[in-house]
Design a protein around this motif. Structure first.
Motif, PDB file in Angstrom:
ATOM      1  N   LEU A 371       0.944  -1.081   0.136  1.00  0.00           N
ATOM      2  CA  LEU A 371      -0.099   0.050   0.036  1.00  0.00           C
ATOM      3  C   LEU A 371       0.740   1.225   0.019  1.00  0.00           C
ATOM      4  N   ALA A 372       0.171   2.275  -0.465  1.00  0.00           N
ATOM      5  CA  ALA A 372       0.821   3.452  -0.058  1.00  0.00           C
ATOM      6  C   ALA A 372       0.103   4.462   0.957  1.00  0.00           C
ATOM      7  N   VAL A 373       0.937   4.863   1.887  1.00  0.00           N
ATOM      8  CA  VAL A 373       0.379   5.390   3.123  1.00  0.00           C
ATOM      9  C   VAL A 373       0.725   6.823   3.048  1.00  0.00           C
ATOM     10  N   GLY A 374      -0.239   8.037   3.190  1.00  0.00           N
ATOM     11  CA  GLY A 374       0.373   9.193   3.494  1.00  0.00           C
ATOM     12  C   GLY A 374       0.274   9.678   4.868  1.00  0.00           C
ATOM     13  N   VAL A 375       1.191  10.373   5.497  1.00  0.00           N
ATOM     14  CA  VAL A 375       1.429  10.794   6.867  1.00  0.00           C
ATOM     15  C   VAL A 375       1.562  12.156   7.055  1.00  0.00           C
ATOM     16  N   SER A 376       0.759  12.521   8.185  1.00  0.00           N
ATOM     17  CA  SER A 376       0.752  14.080   8.393  1.00  0.00           C
ATOM     18  C   SER A 376       1.878  14.216   9.345  1.00  0.00           C
ATOM     19  N   ASP A 377       2.407  15.761   9.633  1.00  0.00           N
ATOM     20  CA  ASP A 377       3.123  16.045  10.592  1.00  0.00           C
ATOM     21  C   ASP A 377       2.348  15.785  11.963  1.00  0.00           C
ATOM     22  N   PRO A 378       3.206  15.573  12.902  1.00  0.00           N
ATOM     23  CA  PRO A 378       2.686  15.776  14.407  1.00  0.00           C
ATOM     24  C   PRO A 378       1.656  16.572  14.449  1.00  0.00           C
ATOM     25  N   VAL A 379       0.337  16.225  15.092  1.00  0.00           N
ATOM     26  CA  VAL A 379      -0.620  17.105  15.438  1.00  0.00           C
ATOM     27  C   VAL A 379      -1.490  16.738  16.786  1.00  0.00           C
ATOM     28  N   TYR A 381      -5.044  16.429  19.117  1.00  0.00           N
ATOM     29  CA  TYR A 381      -6.477  15.657  18.653  1.00  0.00           C
ATOM     30  C   TYR A 381      -7.407  16.799  18.105  1.00  0.00           C
ATOM     31  N   ASP A 382      -7.186  18.112  18.423  1.00  0.00           N
ATOM     32  CA  ASP A 382      -7.948  19.248  17.949  1.00  0.00           C
ATOM     33  C   ASP A 382      -7.537  19.637  16.444  1.00  0.00           C
ATOM     34  N   GLU A 383      -6.323  18.944  16.023  1.00  0.00           N
ATOM     35  CA  GLU A 383      -6.165  19.249  14.638  1.00  0.00           C
ATOM     36  C   GLU A 383      -6.116  18.136  13.603  1.00  0.00           C
ATOM     37  N   VAL A 384      -6.993  16.820  13.987  1.00  0.00           N
ATOM     38  CA  VAL A 384      -6.961  15.763  13.355  1.00  0.00           C
ATOM     39  C   VAL A 384      -7.712  15.829  12.046  1.00  0.00           C
ATOM     40  N   ALA A 385      -8.516  16.783  11.553  1.00  0.00           N
ATOM     41  CA  ALA A 385      -8.913  17.055  10.348  1.00  0.00           C
ATOM     42  C   ALA A 385      -7.774  17.609   9.440  1.00  0.00           C
ATOM     43  N   ALA A 386      -7.076  18.731  10.199  1.00  0.00           N
ATOM     44  CA  ALA A 386      -6.056  19.115   9.526  1.00  0.00           C
ATOM     45  C   ALA A 386      -4.863  18.180   8.927  1.00  0.00           C
ATOM     46  N   GLY A 387      -4.738  17.322  10.095  1.00  0.00           N
ATOM     47  CA  GLY A 387      -3.735  16.039   9.758  1.00  0.00           C
ATOM     48  C   GLY A 387      -4.195  15.282   8.521  1.00  0.00           C
ATOM     49  N   LEU A 388      -5.546  15.083   8.487  1.00  0.00           N
ATOM     50  CA  LEU A 388      -5.890  14.191   7.489  1.00  0.00           C
ATOM     51  C   LEU A 388      -5.890  14.979   6.086  1.00  0.00           C
ATOM     52  N   ALA A 389      -5.918  16.419   6.138  1.00  0.00           N
ATOM     53  CA  ALA A 389      -5.649  16.873   4.754  1.00  0.00           C
ATOM     54  C   ALA A 389      -4.328  16.842   4.385  1.00  0.00           C
ATOM     55  N   GLN A 390      -3.113  16.927   5.395  1.00  0.00           N
ATOM     56  CA  GLN A 390      -1.860  16.630   5.222  1.00  0.00           C
ATOM     57  C   GLN A 390      -1.635  15.217   4.637  1.00  0.00           C
ATOM     58  N   ALA A 391      -2.138  14.275   5.423  1.00  0.00           N
ATOM     59  CA  ALA A 391      -1.842  12.975   4.793  1.00  0.00           C
ATOM     60  C   ALA A 391      -2.563  12.573   3.482  1.00  0.00           C
ATOM     61  N   ARG A 392      -3.629  13.303   3.109  1.00  0.00           N
ATOM     62  CA  ARG A 392      -3.882  13.330   1.716  1.00  0.00           C
ATOM     63  C   ARG A 392      -3.172  13.804   0.699  1.00  0.00           C
ATOM     64  N   VAL A 393      -2.618  15.074   0.963  1.00  0.00           N
ATOM     65  CA  VAL A 393      -1.837  15.642   0.004  1.00  0.00           C
ATOM     66  C   VAL A 393      -0.425  14.759   0.024  1.00  0.00           C
ATOM     67  N   ALA A 394       0.060  14.298   0.883  1.00  0.00           N
ATOM     68  CA  ALA A 394       1.214  13.422   0.980  1.00  0.00           C
ATOM     69  C   ALA A 394       0.917  11.860  -0.040  1.00  0.00           C
ATOM     70  N   LEU A 395      -0.339  11.555   0.352  1.00  0.00           N
ATOM     71  CA  LEU A 395      -0.990  10.392  -0.304  1.00  0.00           C
ATOM     72  C   LEU A 395      -0.826  10.540  -2.001  1.00  0.00           C
ATOM     73  N   GLU A 396      -1.402  11.857  -2.222  1.00  0.00           N
ATOM     74  CA  GLU A 396      -1.621  12.107  -3.748  1.00  0.00           C
ATOM     75  C   GLU A 396      -0.300  12.457  -4.518  1.00  0.00           C
ATOM     76  N   GLY A 397       0.846  12.418  -3.690  1.00  0.00           N
ATOM     77  CA  GLY A 397       2.172  13.011  -4.244  1.00  0.00           C
ATOM     78  C   GLY A 397       2.902  12.071  -5.122  1.00  0.00           C
ATOM     79  N   ARG A 403       4.543   7.956   2.909  1.00  0.00           N
ATOM     80  CA  ARG A 403       4.727   9.289   2.083  1.00  0.00           C
ATOM     81  C   ARG A 403       4.517  10.112   3.306  1.00  0.00           C
ATOM     82  N   VAL A 404       5.561  10.839   3.485  1.00  0.00           N
ATOM     83  CA  VAL A 404       5.460  11.827   4.670  1.00  0.00           C
ATOM     84  C   VAL A 404       5.054  13.424   4.161  1.00  0.00           C
ATOM     85  N   PHE A 405       4.077  14.121   4.932  1.00  0.00           N
ATOM     86  CA  PHE A 405       3.838  15.385   4.285  1.00  0.00           C
ATOM     87  C   PHE A 405       5.042  16.354   4.242  1.00  0.00           C
ATOM     88  N   ALA A 406       5.872  16.086   5.197  1.00  0.00           N
ATOM     89  CA  ALA A 406       6.904  17.001   5.421  1.00  0.00           C
ATOM     90  C   ALA A 406       7.936  16.872   4.311  1.00  0.00           C
TER      91      ALA A 406
END
Length: 512
Positions: A371-379, A381-397, A403-406
């Motif tokens: 599998l390909a897995v997109g991963v966010s920066d450390p966040v 729990y009040d930033e899970v939605a933002a973390g998901l957006a980062q993970a999606r960007v990393a996955l689509e890269g 695939r790490v967002f950084a």
């Protein structure tokens, strides 16, 4: 698979003292295990070639009348026919033909490593046949008794709270063999004994069997023998694999194994239903986390799994939301990791939350499940939605594995990939290319170098090997050609992006 009755072997027949049989060829001249082969029947014949009337695993009795006037070659040919047919032993009835066992026959049996025994005149052939038949009957009765006793023990084991594991343990003891139970994700859920040999070697075959999705059996060679595999569940919905490190099973042993297979089918199907319920609960909690309901999710997770992973966390996304095998494998990992893993299906795929310090689980998931897995920066729990957006960007890269967002941050220009962006970039830089072509200048190269050196005249001049005054003159020519003011940050940013998009397009053309 021990039984109280002795198996009806050649050795057991020779030990029947009432028959007064005597081995006529020394045991050390026989094939290995020749005296321990099972006799499935006893037949008598004085034909020169009785093999058309024989079946395998018989003991043949003869009085030797067919050997009158025979030469050594006749004996050798006779014995060879018996060996090829699968006869396990030859009994010679003495005193019917004077002289006892012919030396040529004994020599031929020794050369062929076939057991030859003497049947004295006062022992009827029918007595030998009946003795073997009684031994076969006793063995069959002992095996049926063994099977009934094993099935009774398995039924009692199944009534325990850990019924399936207890049944696997009992089957292992009854077969005197290692038994392992793999779940639908190919994870070894239970084994007995726990130091079972060869289970690591089974992983590839178990995974392949589950991937095929068909109900099937297989025999796998491992370093210390063979292992029999039997898939569990319905075709297209396999629930696991039962593995037995044993040789060929007789009918009674197969009936016992079939009983455990049925138990495992039922238990694993029930477990699958439980996993579906937990899957639905996890999906609801994932939505709650994304909507800012971390407190509710934390309370439910605490009761169900011991809590959510401690913050800060990394949010990961993979497109395996439709793969039950991945979800079941993650369930097995969550069982062993307590609160160090949360996951749930969402519309975008499969959401995972792991501690920011955990650098093992996600790479293992990516490698194991391809599998390909997109991963966010450390966040938090009040930033899970933002973390998901980062993970999606990393996955689509693009790319594979984790695939790490950084790593995607520096590739902002990649967001402007595509034919439209390339056409716009080409139009932006076209006046410079036209001026260079008409006047033999190097305006495009000069501007790209100046932007790459953050607008530093000195460093750009050194890089190009020209004087600063020459650089200023070229930059003034660029401003005239493009009708722009290079002191404007917006202008410089637009031109830098045009160069980036043009460069990515040229790379894509070269590698297409």
């Amino acid at each position: 698979m021990s039984s109280p009755a002795d198996p009806p072997t050649v050795r057991a027949l020779l030990r029947r003292t009432e028959l007064r049989l005597r081995l006529a060829v020394d045991e050390d001249r026989l094939a290995a295990g020749a005296l321990d082969r099972v006799i499935r029947g006893v037949h008598s014949s004085d034909l020169a070639d009785p093999t058309p009337f024989l079946s395998e695993d018989l003991a043949l009795l003869t009085t030797g009348t067919q050997f009158t006037g025979a030469d050594p070659a006749d004996y050798a040919a006779y014995v060879e026919r018996l060996v090829v047919r699968g006869v396990v032993a030859l009994g010679f009835g003495t005193e019917v033909v004077p002289g006892g066992i012919p030396e040529g026959l004994a020599a031929a049996c020794g050369a062929a490593r076939l057991p030859l025994f003497e049947v004295p005149y006062r022992t009827p052939f029918i007595a030998v046949a009946r003795a073997n038949a009684r031994a076969l009957a006793a063995q069959d009765f002992a095996r049926r008794t063994w099977a009934l006793d094993a099935q009774r023990a398995l039924s009692l084991a199944a009534l325990r709270s850990d019924g399936l594991a207890a049944a696997v343990d009992e089957l292992s003891r009854r077969l005197d063999a290692w038994v392992g139970l793999f779940d639908a994700a190919g994870v070894l859920r239970h084994e007995h004994p726990r130091d079972g040999a060869g289970r690591t070697e089974l992983q590839a075959e178990v995974t392949a069997m589950l991937a095929r999705g068909t109900r099937a059996g297989a025999t796998v060679a491992v370093s210390d023998g063979t292992v029999v595999l039997q898939s569990l569940g319905r075709p297209g919905h396999l629930t696991g694999v039962l593995a037995l490190a044993t040789g060929v099973l007789d009918a009674e042993a197969r009936s016992v194994v079939t009983m455990v297979v049925a138990m495992a089918d039922l238990a694993l199907e029930q477990r699958r239903g439980l996993l579906r319920a937990r899957d639905a609960l996890r999906a609801g909690l994932a939505v709650s986390l994304l909507d800012g309901g971390a407190a509710t999710a934390r309370r439910v997770a605490s009761r169900m799994w011991g809590g959510l992973p401690p913050a800060p966390v990394r949010v990961a996304l993979t497109d395996a939301g439709g793969r039950d095998d991945v979800v079941e494998w993650l369930e097995s990992q969550a069982d062993g990791r307590g609160s160090r893993l949360f996951f749930g299906r969402i519309d975008a795929g499969l959401l995972l939350v792991v501690p920011a310090s955990d650098d093992t689980l996600l790479p293992l998931l990516a490698e194991r499940s391809n599998l390909a897995v997109g991963v966010s920066d450390p966040v938090g729990y009040d930033e899970v939605a933002a973390g998901l957006a980062q993970a999606r960007v990393a996955l689509e890269g693009g790319g594979s594995g984790v695939r790490v967002f950084a790593d995607a941050r520096g590739g902002l220009a990649a967001a402007f990939d595509g034919e439209r962006a390339r056409v716009l970039a080409d139009a932006e830089l076209a006046p410079l290319r036209a001026a260079d072509a008409a006047g033999g200048t190097q305006l495009q190269t000069t501007l790209a170098a100046w932007l790459a050196h953050d607008g530093s005249h000195e460093r750009t001049a050194q890089a190009l090997g020209i004087h600063r005054h020459t650089l200023r003159a070229r930059l003034a020519a660029v401003e005239r050609a493009l009708d722009v003011d290079l002191t404007s940050f917006a202008v410089r940013a637009r031109l830098w992006l045009a160069f980036e998009v043009a460069q990515r397009g040229a790379w894509a053309d070269r590698n297409s």
